[in-house]
Design a protein around this motif. Structure first.
Motif, PDB file in Angstrom:
ATOM      1  N   VAL A   2       2.472  30.516  67.922  1.00 30.29           N
ATOM      2  CA  VAL A   2       2.544  31.867  67.705  1.00 30.29           C
ATOM      3  C   VAL A   2       0.916  31.804  66.566  1.00 30.29           C
ATOM      4  N   PRO A   3      -0.512  31.920  67.525  1.00 28.43           N
ATOM      5  CA  PRO A   3      -1.760  31.465  66.743  1.00 28.43           C
ATOM      6  C   PRO A   3      -1.565  32.681  65.674  1.00 28.43           C
ATOM      7  N   GLY A   4      -2.451  32.274  64.927  1.00 24.04           N
ATOM      8  CA  GLY A   4      -2.410  32.438  63.064  1.00 24.04           C
ATOM      9  C   GLY A   4      -1.182  32.123  62.491  1.00 24.04           C
ATOM     10  N   LEU A   5      -1.680  32.500  61.212  1.00 29.64           N
ATOM     11  CA  LEU A   5      -0.948  32.129  59.803  1.00 29.64           C
ATOM     12  C   LEU A   5       0.487  32.848  59.402  1.00 29.64           C
ATOM     13  N   PRO A   6       1.321  31.719  59.190  1.00 26.87           N
ATOM     14  CA  PRO A   6       3.276  33.151  59.046  1.00 26.87           C
ATOM     15  C   PRO A   6       2.306  34.086  57.490  1.00 26.87           C
ATOM     16  N   LEU A   7       2.641  35.251  57.578  1.00 25.11           N
ATOM     17  CA  LEU A   7       3.108  35.689  56.847  1.00 25.11           C
ATOM     18  C   LEU A   7       4.128  35.972  55.333  1.00 25.11           C
ATOM     19  N   LEU A   8       4.936  34.771  55.473  1.00 24.16           N
ATOM     20  CA  LEU A   8       5.542  34.229  54.654  1.00 24.16           C
ATOM     21  C   LEU A   8       6.403  32.740  55.487  1.00 24.16           C
ATOM     22  N   ALA A   9       6.348  31.967  54.452  1.00 19.47           N
ATOM     23  CA  ALA A   9       6.641  30.371  54.151  1.00 19.47           C
ATOM     24  C   ALA A   9       7.961  30.279  52.918  1.00 19.47           C
ATOM     25  N   ARG A  23       5.495  21.751  44.268  1.00 19.99           N
ATOM     26  CA  ARG A  23       3.804  22.513  43.954  1.00 19.99           C
ATOM     27  C   ARG A  23       2.413  21.930  44.906  1.00 19.99           C
ATOM     28  N   ASP A  24       2.441  20.965  45.217  1.00 21.58           N
ATOM     29  CA  ASP A  24       1.568  21.061  45.881  1.00 21.58           C
ATOM     30  C   ASP A  24       1.589  21.793  47.482  1.00 21.58           C
ATOM     31  N   ARG A  25       2.915  21.813  47.482  1.00 25.39           N
ATOM     32  CA  ARG A  25       2.964  22.384  48.911  1.00 25.39           C
ATOM     33  C   ARG A  25       2.759  24.173  49.115  1.00 25.39           C
ATOM     34  N   ILE A  26       2.921  24.222  48.092  1.00 28.54           N
ATOM     35  CA  ILE A  26       3.094  25.655  47.442  1.00 28.54           C
ATOM     36  C   ILE A  26       1.283  25.836  47.643  1.00 28.54           C
ATOM     37  N   LEU A  27       0.926  25.224  47.059  1.00 26.24           N
ATOM     38  CA  LEU A  27      -0.758  25.541  47.304  1.00 26.24           C
ATOM     39  C   LEU A  27      -1.212  25.863  48.313  1.00 26.24           C
ATOM     40  N   ALA A  32      -4.149  27.674  52.070  1.00 31.95           N
ATOM     41  CA  ALA A  32      -4.182  27.700  53.878  1.00 31.95           C
ATOM     42  C   ALA A  32      -4.293  29.667  54.099  1.00 31.95           C
ATOM     43  N   GLY A  33      -3.934  30.762  53.258  1.00 30.89           N
ATOM     44  CA  GLY A  33      -3.747  31.752  53.780  1.00 30.89           C
ATOM     45  C   GLY A  33      -2.778  32.212  53.622  1.00 30.89           C
ATOM     46  N   VAL A  34      -1.671  31.432  53.145  1.00 27.28           N
ATOM     47  CA  VAL A  34      -0.219  32.190  53.310  1.00 27.28           C
ATOM     48  C   VAL A  34       0.033  33.721  52.363  1.00 27.28           C
ATOM     49  N   PRO A  35       0.324  34.763  52.349  1.00 31.10           N
ATOM     50  CA  PRO A  35       0.337  35.484  51.485  1.00 31.10           C
ATOM     51  C   PRO A  35       1.238  35.512  50.808  1.00 31.10           C
ATOM     52  N   LEU A  36       2.533  35.044  51.009  1.00 32.43           N
ATOM     53  CA  LEU A  36       3.853  34.838  50.383  1.00 32.43           C
ATOM     54  C   LEU A  36       4.680  33.316  50.076  1.00 32.43           C
ATOM     55  N   VAL A  37       5.552  32.930  49.432  1.00 30.71           N
ATOM     56  CA  VAL A  37       6.133  32.359  49.282  1.00 30.71           C
ATOM     57  C   VAL A  37       6.928  31.586  49.024  1.00 30.71           C
ATOM     58  N   TRP A  38       8.278  31.376  49.509  1.00 32.11           N
ATOM     59  CA  TRP A  38       9.390  31.540  48.175  1.00 32.11           C
ATOM     60  C   TRP A  38      10.161  30.696  48.230  1.00 32.11           C
ATOM     61  N   GLN A  51       3.099  34.195  45.516  1.00 31.68           N
ATOM     62  CA  GLN A  51       2.143  34.792  45.693  1.00 31.68           C
ATOM     63  C   GLN A  51       0.112  34.886  45.232  1.00 31.68           C
ATOM     64  N   PRO A  52      -0.667  34.640  45.813  1.00 28.49           N
ATOM     65  CA  PRO A  52      -1.809  33.945  45.701  1.00 28.49           C
ATOM     66  C   PRO A  52      -2.612  35.121  44.124  1.00 28.49           C
ATOM     67  N   GLY A  53      -3.051  35.047  43.212  1.00 29.33           N
ATOM     68  CA  GLY A  53      -3.461  35.762  42.589  1.00 29.33           C
ATOM     69  C   GLY A  53      -2.198  36.582  41.160  1.00 29.33           C
ATOM     70  N   ARG A  54      -0.981  35.585  41.411  1.00 28.51           N
ATOM     71  CA  ARG A  54       0.249  36.581  40.432  1.00 28.51           C
ATOM     72  C   ARG A  54       1.231  35.615  40.149  1.00 28.51           C
ATOM     73  N   SER A  55       1.610  36.388  38.660  1.00 32.33           N
ATOM     74  CA  SER A  55       2.736  35.414  38.695  1.00 32.33           C
ATOM     75  C   SER A  55       4.135  34.890  39.594  1.00 32.33           C
ATOM     76  N   ALA A  56       4.567  33.687  39.115  1.00 32.52           N
ATOM     77  CA  ALA A  56       5.410  33.637  40.299  1.00 32.52           C
ATOM     78  C   ALA A  56       6.927  34.399  39.680  1.00 32.52           C
ATOM     79  N   ARG A  57       7.765  34.698  40.150  1.00 32.27           N
ATOM     80  CA  ARG A  57       8.879  35.819  40.139  1.00 32.27           C
ATOM     81  C   ARG A  57      10.026  35.288  41.033  1.00 32.27           C
ATOM     82  N   ALA A  58      10.575  34.974  38.910  1.00 34.45           N
ATOM     83  CA  ALA A  58      12.392  33.966  40.204  1.00 34.45           C
ATOM     84  C   ALA A  58      13.312  35.472  40.004  1.00 34.45           C
ATOM     85  N   VAL A  59      14.141  34.955  41.624  1.00 35.43           N
ATOM     86  CA  VAL A  59      15.418  35.710  41.297  1.00 35.43           C
ATOM     87  C   VAL A  59      16.784  35.518  41.343  1.00 35.43           C
ATOM     88  N   ASN A  60      17.154  35.731  40.809  1.00 33.28           N
ATOM     89  CA  ASN A  60      19.108  35.372  41.151  1.00 33.28           C
ATOM     90  C   ASN A  60      19.883  36.171  41.533  1.00 33.28           C
TER      91      ASN A  60
END
Length: 83
Positions: A2-9, A23-27, A32-38, A51-60
């Motif tokens: 599918v052309p374009g960037l994923p919304l979630l990686a 950390r390098d892959r997350i960066l 690349a413009g992916v807005p959300l990485v889990w 998420q770019p521009g936000r602190s990482a958030r961990a949930v359990n």
């Protein structure tokens, strides 16, 4: 494909690789413009949201994870990831 960037990686980190490599892959996703990485960590049963521009958030396993606004209305219990 599918052309374009994923919304979630999603990365599953089992600890066998260097944390710096992860950390390098997350960066790379962010640059690349992916807005959300889990990052799913099976050993600790956590999911960390990046998420770019936000602190990482961990949930359990006691929490619910949301993908808003990238995937409107999507949420899942973290415990379900580790069944």
């Amino acid at each position: 494909w599918v052309p374009g960037l994923p919304l979630l990686a999603v990365e599953v980190w089992v600890g066998a690789e260097r944390l710096g490599d992860l950390r390098d892959r997350i960066l790379e996703y962010s640059q690349a413009g992916v807005p959300l990485v889990w990052v799913v960590e099976p050993h600790f049963q956590t999911v960390t949201s990046h998420q770019p521009g936000r602190s990482a958030r961990a949930v359990n396993v006691a929490d619910t994870l949301s993908a808003d606004p990238e995937l409107p209305g999507f949420s899942a219990r973290v415990a379900d990831f580790f069944r």
